[in-house]
Design a protein around this motif. Structure first.
Motif, PDB file in Angstrom:
ATOM      1  N   ILE A   1       0.542  -1.074  -0.019  1.00  0.00           N
ATOM      2  CA  ILE A   1      -0.094  -0.113  -0.121  1.00  0.00           C
ATOM      3  C   ILE A   1       0.910   1.204   0.039  1.00  0.00           C
ATOM      4  O   ILE A   1       0.470   2.164  -0.975  1.00  0.00           O
ATOM      5  CB  ILE A   1      -0.742  -0.203   1.191  1.00  0.00           C
ATOM      6  CG1 ILE A   1      -1.899  -1.224   1.077  1.00  0.00           C
ATOM      7  CG2 ILE A   1      -1.929   1.253   1.367  1.00  0.00           C
ATOM      8  CD1 ILE A   1      -2.932  -1.263   2.407  1.00  0.00           C
ATOM      9  N   ILE A   2       1.947   1.032   0.854  1.00  0.00           N
ATOM     10  CA  ILE A   2       2.998   2.526   0.885  1.00  0.00           C
ATOM     11  C   ILE A   2       3.386   2.427  -0.271  1.00  0.00           C
ATOM     12  O   ILE A   2       3.486   3.615  -0.742  1.00  0.00           O
ATOM     13  CB  ILE A   2       3.786   2.175   2.039  1.00  0.00           C
ATOM     14  CG1 ILE A   2       3.032   2.209   3.429  1.00  0.00           C
ATOM     15  CG2 ILE A   2       4.893   3.108   2.123  1.00  0.00           C
ATOM     16  CD1 ILE A   2       3.942   1.743   4.596  1.00  0.00           C
TER      17      ILE A   2
ATOM     18  N   ILE B   1       2.672   6.821  -7.327  1.00  0.00           N
ATOM     19  CA  ILE B   1       1.919   7.596  -7.989  1.00  0.00           C
ATOM     20  C   ILE B   1       2.334   9.021  -7.559  1.00  0.00           C
ATOM     21  O   ILE B   1       2.745  10.055  -8.336  1.00  0.00           O
ATOM     22  CB  ILE B   1       0.476   7.603  -7.552  1.00  0.00           C
ATOM     23  CG1 ILE B   1      -0.126   6.585  -8.152  1.00  0.00           C
ATOM     24  CG2 ILE B   1      -0.334   8.987  -7.859  1.00  0.00           C
ATOM     25  CD1 ILE B   1      -1.652   6.193  -7.632  1.00  0.00           C
ATOM     26  N   LYS B   2       2.663   9.396  -6.341  1.00  0.00           N
ATOM     27  CA  LYS B   2       3.454  10.717  -6.158  1.00  0.00           C
ATOM     28  C   LYS B   2       4.790  10.855  -6.764  1.00  0.00           C
ATOM     29  O   LYS B   2       5.193  12.014  -7.209  1.00  0.00           O
ATOM     30  CB  LYS B   2       3.894  10.550  -4.502  1.00  0.00           C
ATOM     31  CG  LYS B   2       4.187  11.877  -3.848  1.00  0.00           C
ATOM     32  CD  LYS B   2       4.560  11.595  -2.309  1.00  0.00           C
ATOM     33  CE  LYS B   2       5.159  13.115  -1.796  1.00  0.00           C
ATOM     34  NZ  LYS B   2       5.248  12.675  -0.253  1.00  0.00           N
TER      35      LYS B   2
ATOM     36  N   CYS C   1      -3.484  -1.158  -6.616  1.00  0.00           N
ATOM     37  CA  CYS C   1      -3.238  -0.487  -7.689  1.00  0.00           C
ATOM     38  C   CYS C   1      -4.136   0.026  -8.474  1.00  0.00           C
ATOM     39  O   CYS C   1      -4.286   1.322  -8.620  1.00  0.00           O
ATOM     40  CB  CYS C   1      -2.339  -1.248  -8.751  1.00  0.00           C
ATOM     41  SG  CYS C   1      -0.679  -1.908  -8.169  1.00  0.00           S
TER      42      CYS C   1
ATOM     43  N   ARG D   1      -5.693   2.875  -6.226  1.00  0.00           N
ATOM     44  CA  ARG D   1      -4.806   4.382  -6.106  1.00  0.00           C
ATOM     45  C   ARG D   1      -5.146   4.730  -7.471  1.00  0.00           C
ATOM     46  O   ARG D   1      -5.029   6.042  -7.551  1.00  0.00           O
ATOM     47  CB  ARG D   1      -3.340   3.777  -6.035  1.00  0.00           C
ATOM     48  CG  ARG D   1      -3.047   3.267  -4.727  1.00  0.00           C
ATOM     49  CD  ARG D   1      -3.798   3.742  -3.447  1.00  0.00           C
ATOM     50  NE  ARG D   1      -3.316   5.259  -3.254  1.00  0.00           N
ATOM     51  CZ  ARG D   1      -3.657   6.263  -2.307  1.00  0.00           C
ATOM     52  NH1 ARG D   1      -4.487   5.417  -1.483  1.00  0.00           N
ATOM     53  NH2 ARG D   1      -3.371   7.383  -2.548  1.00  0.00           N
TER      54      ARG D   1
ATOM     55  N   LYS E   1       1.219   4.141  -3.176  1.00  0.00           N
ATOM     56  CA  LYS E   1       1.154   5.559  -2.948  1.00  0.00           C
ATOM     57  C   LYS E   1       2.340   6.267  -3.518  1.00  0.00           C
ATOM     58  O   LYS E   1       2.193   7.386  -4.137  1.00  0.00           O
ATOM     59  CB  LYS E   1       1.107   5.750  -1.443  1.00  0.00           C
ATOM     60  CG  LYS E   1      -0.476   5.089  -0.948  1.00  0.00           C
ATOM     61  CD  LYS E   1      -0.631   5.817   0.505  1.00  0.00           C
ATOM     62  CE  LYS E   1      -1.944   5.221   1.089  1.00  0.00           C
ATOM     63  NZ  LYS E   1      -2.051   5.455   2.644  1.00  0.00           N
ATOM     64  N   ASN E   2       3.456   5.704  -3.084  1.00  0.00           N
ATOM     65  CA  ASN E   2       4.567   6.424  -3.536  1.00  0.00           C
ATOM     66  C   ASN E   2       5.054   6.437  -4.990  1.00  0.00           C
ATOM     67  O   ASN E   2       5.662   7.458  -5.399  1.00  0.00           O
ATOM     68  CB  ASN E   2       5.749   5.737  -2.726  1.00  0.00           C
ATOM     69  CG  ASN E   2       5.994   5.904  -1.201  1.00  0.00           C
ATOM     70  OD1 ASN E   2       5.390   6.879  -0.715  1.00  0.00           O
ATOM     71  ND2 ASN E   2       6.736   5.054  -0.618  1.00  0.00           N
TER      72      ASN E   2
ATOM     73  N   LYS F   1      -8.380   6.870  -7.238  1.00  0.00           N
ATOM     74  CA  LYS F   1      -8.163   7.937  -6.750  1.00  0.00           C
ATOM     75  C   LYS F   1      -7.419   9.130  -7.362  1.00  0.00           C
ATOM     76  O   LYS F   1      -7.702  10.406  -7.309  1.00  0.00           O
ATOM     77  CB  LYS F   1      -7.451   7.795  -5.218  1.00  0.00           C
ATOM     78  CG  LYS F   1      -8.114   6.929  -4.412  1.00  0.00           C
ATOM     79  CD  LYS F   1      -7.451   6.891  -2.887  1.00  0.00           C
ATOM     80  CE  LYS F   1      -8.341   5.985  -1.890  1.00  0.00           C
ATOM     81  NZ  LYS F   1      -7.420   5.788  -0.613  1.00  0.00           N
ATOM     82  N   PHE F   2      -6.535   8.510  -8.123  1.00  0.00           N
ATOM     83  CA  PHE F   2      -5.897   9.629  -9.071  1.00  0.00           C
ATOM     84  C   PHE F   2      -6.804  10.345 -10.174  1.00  0.00           C
ATOM     85  O   PHE F   2      -6.696  11.673 -10.360  1.00  0.00           O
ATOM     86  CB  PHE F   2      -4.670   8.887  -9.481  1.00  0.00           C
ATOM     87  CG  PHE F   2      -3.870   9.758 -10.743  1.00  0.00           C
ATOM     88  CD1 PHE F   2      -2.905  10.615 -10.345  1.00  0.00           C
ATOM     89  CD2 PHE F   2      -4.104   9.630 -12.174  1.00  0.00           C
ATOM     90  CE1 PHE F   2      -2.484  11.456 -11.284  1.00  0.00           C
ATOM     91  CE2 PHE F   2      -3.280  10.511 -12.994  1.00  0.00           C
ATOM     92  CZ  PHE F   2      -2.500  11.450 -12.598  1.00  0.00           C
TER      93      PHE F   2
END
Length: 977
Positions: A406-407, A413-414, A610, A613, A410-411, A616-617
């Motif tokens: 999960i972490i 996409i960021k 995936c 995320r 997120k990273n 959400k994007f």
């Protein structure tokens, strides 16, 4: 105190005489021997025959001896509670522990009856006759018997003089009543001047008591004299017993001397050798034990070395083996009393280290650069960690991996957003804006490239997760396979053990038959391995020679093998790493199967992460309505990219995730609504501005129709470069037929193709598009009906009137749409699921509505001419000139009607239309002739009417396309004949 019962005189007759005189009653049972308490030391007993026989240890070991005695002879003889005494000696005292009880007859002894003595009586009858004959010949010797009887009677008479109180068993002078009865106080009272008489009474009492004493003493002496022979017999038996003991002592001494010689000659050396062999074996065991203790002593340093090299499995195996050795082989060693607890604490520390190491490995593996081609990072380390965690039953390591996934998602996409924003010159990273706000400032091509990069990295991320989880899954399956094989081996071993038990029973029978001590044979076989066959066990005996010096290593090897019980089997992972499976994995098949399912579910969870995320994007970008503002091309491009990513993740993970698909469907629904509203609004504007005049057909629309004729429902691609300019055509040619259409219909066909192409590009919106297209076609039909048939175009567009040309043109446009409805239906049917075929009924309803509309337009054209015929023929008069003015006007209107529709409608439809118009003409003409009473009588009026009808018929057949029209004008006279 003597008993009141006197012994009966001893009979002097023979035993046979006694037997004859006193016959045994067979109905009475012989009194069983009573078991008395053992209250005295064991004394030897025996008869006169046994004294003369030398002792034998072999024959006497199973015979009854003095050590089997449980009765104290004096206690048995001196029991005062017996009603009858045997003629015995040692009657000085009576035993106090004797209880005279009836013993239940034994079930193992037969019941003796008179029939048992029948054979004996037959054998002894001859002797009895001889005895009786001798008894009659010899005089009876009853003198001694009479003397004894007389003495017995005299003794009984004397004892009767003694008061009964002295004969009571509980006689005691300390009792006041007894004392007063024996010594009355009246004999000792000296008061009242009666002293001389009382003294005489006391003296008389004393003499009386002395007389009682003499009577008792005389009787005791008499009884002793009667039993003098018993005393002499006892003394003789004592001497014989002493002689027997002396001989026995001598025999024992001789036996001991012989045993000592045998021991010295035959046993002492062999026993010494056995003692030395036993001592040697003990020394070897001690040596091995010390060696094992030295090895155990090195456990903690070795564990530290293994942990420093991250060999967790080896360290855990060493700790487990050491604990097992401490419990089994080194139990009770004082120096190791704290080692067990220390190893337990060390094992807990290793658990924490493994979890921390696995967390670090997950972080390093998932966060390394995605451009790295290596799928698995340090595969051997991963396998070692998984084995260690499985060994310690730490099955929650999948949760750690899930959290790290999960972490990492997120990273990813960021980091992608940061990289993309930093590449855009128009955006200033130092402006203080949030990263999400900077991302929203990207245009569609920039944002689309960012989304493509995110999807690519998510795909690589899932491939790495799948590779790692495959390694873990293979480890779990290898452990599960090992458990199953171990269980099969145990079943085989149990079968072999059962067979061995059967052979062991046979071996025991053989050892007993050969006279070998079974315990010795078994103790010797315990030193040999289990696999030794029964033949080698059969040859083993207590006298076998001890093992040679080479056998010293056998216990040592046994100890070493017991201290290291890590038998492993190897298998290989797809990466080529050998997996060593320990036998002490204590996980059940159910737990391993559940863990394998959890691993597969974790892979599905990675795909869901995936997709979540990505959703959400997308939602963060759609906050300002960005996605809803996309045109068809952009949205289709976006949809294809998302569908490609969904298929890629499905191929990697084996299951389709629904979150991104749901978001795509949601956006697709919004797109379909906006797409439909835009087209419907556009069509509404076109219809509101349509003047219902024939429009020229541009070449691109003709090409579009031609592509539909080839079975390809798609918008033609714009050709790049210079293209030849082609003039627009007057009509649209569709499969050889000419269609005169308005401009709105041409654009409607293009819109319909856009719907079909959108279905091809976004298959998920097929049903919605079908519904929307049906609504669009219905709207065109209803709106065109309102504008043309309903004359709505007069107010909307400002037309002066709705002409027949407008009606014919509207009909032809409807016919063009009806021509393409089956093509559209087939296009949607090929893309619908069979369960959704019911939605195709919308096209059937639309086709019916269009046909009804076309029929209404035709009826409207006929109605126009019908009203004209009614108006003109109602003024018709049968008179000259010929043709009449009425028929000239009728032919003029028919010519106008024909000129208006001949270029719009096909020839067949024109003929059918004029047939219906001609039928209306004949109806009104019949009606007027009937009104005028003109009949077919050959008169002048008949001639005038015939001339006008002939003029009408000739003029009608002269029109284009109506030459072959069959007009039966004779029908107007049928009713007048």
């Amino acid at each position: 105190m003597a008993s009141s019962h006197s012994s009966s005189p001893v009979p002097q007759g023979s035993s046979s005489d006694v037997f004859i005189k006193k016959e045994v009653d067979p109905t009475k049972h012989i009194r069983p021997v009573q078991s008395l308490p053992d209250v005295c030391p064991k004394e030897p007993t025996g008869d006169s025959h046994s004294l003369c026989v030398a002792p034998s240890l072999v024959t006497d070991q199973h015979k009854w001896t003095i050590y089997h005695s449980k009765v104290n002879l004096p206690a048995a003889l001196n029991d005062p509670r017996l009603a009858k005494r045997e003629s015995d000696f040692f009657t000085k005292t009576w035993g106090l522990d004797f209880v005279d009880t009836e013993v239940i007859p034994s079930f193992y002894l037969p019941q003796i009856s008179k029939e048992h003595f029948t054979v004996y009586q037959q054998e002894i009858s001859q002797r009895e006759k001889i005895h009786e004959r001798c008894k009659n010949i010899c005089p009876p010797k009853d003198t001694f018997d009479r003397t004894l009887l007389h003495s017995h009677d005299k003794s009984r008479t004397d004892l009767e003089q003694v008061p009964k109180i002295f004969m009571k068993p509980d006689f005691a002078l300390d009792d006041s009543l007894t004392f007063n009865s024996v010594l009355p106080w009246s004999h000792f009272n000296t008061a009242g001047g009666k002293g001389s008489r009382d003294a005489a009474s006391s003296k008389l009492l004393q003499e009386k008591l002395s007389h009682y004493l003499d009577i008792v003493e005389v009787n005791i002496a008499h009884q002793i004299s009667l039993r003098s022979e018993a005393f002499f017999h006892a003394m003789t038996s004592q001497h014989e017993l002493q002689d027997y003991l002396k001989k026995t002592s001598q025999a024992v001494k001789m036996l001991r001397d012989k045993i000592a010689q045998i021991d010295k000659v035959m046993c002492e050396g062999s026993l010494h050798i056995l003692r030395l062999a036993l001592s040697r074996n003990n020394c070897v065991k001690v040596y091995n034990k010390l060696k094992l203790m030295a090895t155990v002593h090195q456990t903690q340093p070795t564990v530290q070395v293994l942990l420093s090299a991250s060999e967790f499995v080896g360290a855990l195996d060493l700790i487990s083996t050491t604990q097992e050795v401490l419990q089994q082989e080194l139990q009770g060693i004082h120096s190791f009393r704290h080692l067990g607890s220390q190893l337990c604490e060390l094992e807990k520390l290793i658990d924490k280290m493994m979890i921390a190491e696995f967390s670090t490995y997950c972080h390093s593996d998932l966060n390394r650069p995605l451009e790295d081609d290596c799928q698995i990072l340090e595969e051997e380390k991963l396998v070692s960690l998984i084995f260690g965690l499985l060994k310690q039953r730490k099955l929650n390591f999948l949760e750690i991996y899930s959290e790290e996934m999960i972490i990492t998602a997120k990273n990813i996409i960021k980091q992608c957003v940061i990289n993309k924003v930093s590449q855009i010159e128009e955006l200033d990273p130092d402006a203080g804006m949030k990263l999400a706000d900077q991302m929203r400032m990207l245009n569609f091509p920039q944002w689309f490239d960012l989304l493509k990069d995110i999807f690519f990295k998510f795909t690589v991320f899932l491939q790495r997760v799948k590779a790692t989880l495959n390694i873990i899954h293979n480890v779990v399956l290898s452990v599960l396979d090992k458990n199953q094989r171990t269980r099969e081996l145990e079943e085989i071993s149990q079968q072999k053990n059962a067979a061995k038990d059967n052979s062991l029973d046979t071996e025991v029978a053989y050892l007993i038959q050969e006279g070998i001590f079974v315990s010795d044979a078994f103790s010797e076989n315990e030193l040999t391995p289990i696999t030794i066959d029964t033949t080698s066990q059969r040859n083993a005996s207590p006298n076998s020679e001890p093992c040679s010096s080479d056998s010293v290593s056998e216990p040592e090897c046994t100890t070493d093998s017991s201290s290291s019980k890590e038998q492993t089997s190897s298998s290989a992972t797809p990466g080529g790493v050998d997996i060593m499976v320990n036998e002490d994995m204590k996980l059940t098949d159910l737990e391993l199967g559940k863990l394998a399912n959890n691993i597969q579910e974790l892979l599905y969870s990675a795909s869901d992460i995936c997709h979540d995320r990505a959703v959400k994007f997308l939602m963060s970008r759609a906050k300002d309505g960005f996605l809803e503002k996309l045109n068809s091309t952009e949205f289709i491009t976006l949809s294809r990219l998302m569908e490609t990513f969904i298929l890629d993740t499905e191929q990697i993970c084996g299951r389709k995730s629904m979150s991104l698909l749901g978001a795509l469907q949601n956006q697709a629904n919004k797109f379909v609504n906006r797409f439909h509203e835009e087209r419907k609004t556009k069509l509404s504007l076109l219809l509101d501005n349509e003047r219902w005049k024939q429009a020229d057909v541009p070449a691109e629309f003709q090409d579009l129709v031609d592509s539909l004729s080839d079975g390809k429902i798609a918008l033609p691609e714009k050709k790049s470069g210079v293209t030849e300019e082609r003039k627009p055509a007057e009509v649209l040619i569709v499969e050889g037929q000419q269609y005169a259409v308005v401009g709105t219909v041409l654009l409607l066909i293009r819109i319909i193709l856009e719907y079909c192409q959108c279905v091809d590009n976004i298959p998920s919106v097929t049903t919605d598009m079908l519904t929307r297209l049906s609504d669009l076609l219905k709207y065109f039909n209803s709106r065109s009906c309102q504008l043309v048939l309903g004359a709505g175009a007069l107010q909307v567009v400002g037309l002066k009137t709705i002409t027949t040309k407008n009606l014919a043109l509207s009909s032809r446009c409807l016919q063009l749409i009806v021509h393409y409805i089956p093509v559209i239906r087939a296009h949607f049917e090929a893309r619908l699921h069979p369960k959704q075929y019911s939605m195709l009924r919308h096209f059937d309803h639309i086709t019916k509505d269009y046909h009804d509309h076309i029929a209404e337009i035709s009826a409207k054209l006929v109605a126009i001419m019908d009203s004209l015929f009614d108006k003109l023929l109602s003024k018709y008069e049968v008179k000259a000139p010929v043709p009449s003015a009425c028929f000239r006007n009728i032919c003029k209107q028919m010519t106008k009607m024909h000129e208006a529709i001949i270029d719009l409608l096909p020839e067949e439809q024109t003929q059918m239309l004029f047939l219906r118009i001609n039928a209306s003409y004949k109806f009104h003409l019949k009606k007027q002739l009937s009104h005028l009473n003109v009949i077919n009588d050959g008169g002048p009026q008949n001639g005038l009417v015939t001339a006008d009808v002939a003029f009408y018929t000739g003029n009608l057949r002269a029109l284009k396309g109506l030459k072959d029209l069959v007009l039966n004008m004779a029908e107007i006279w049928e009713q007048k004949r």
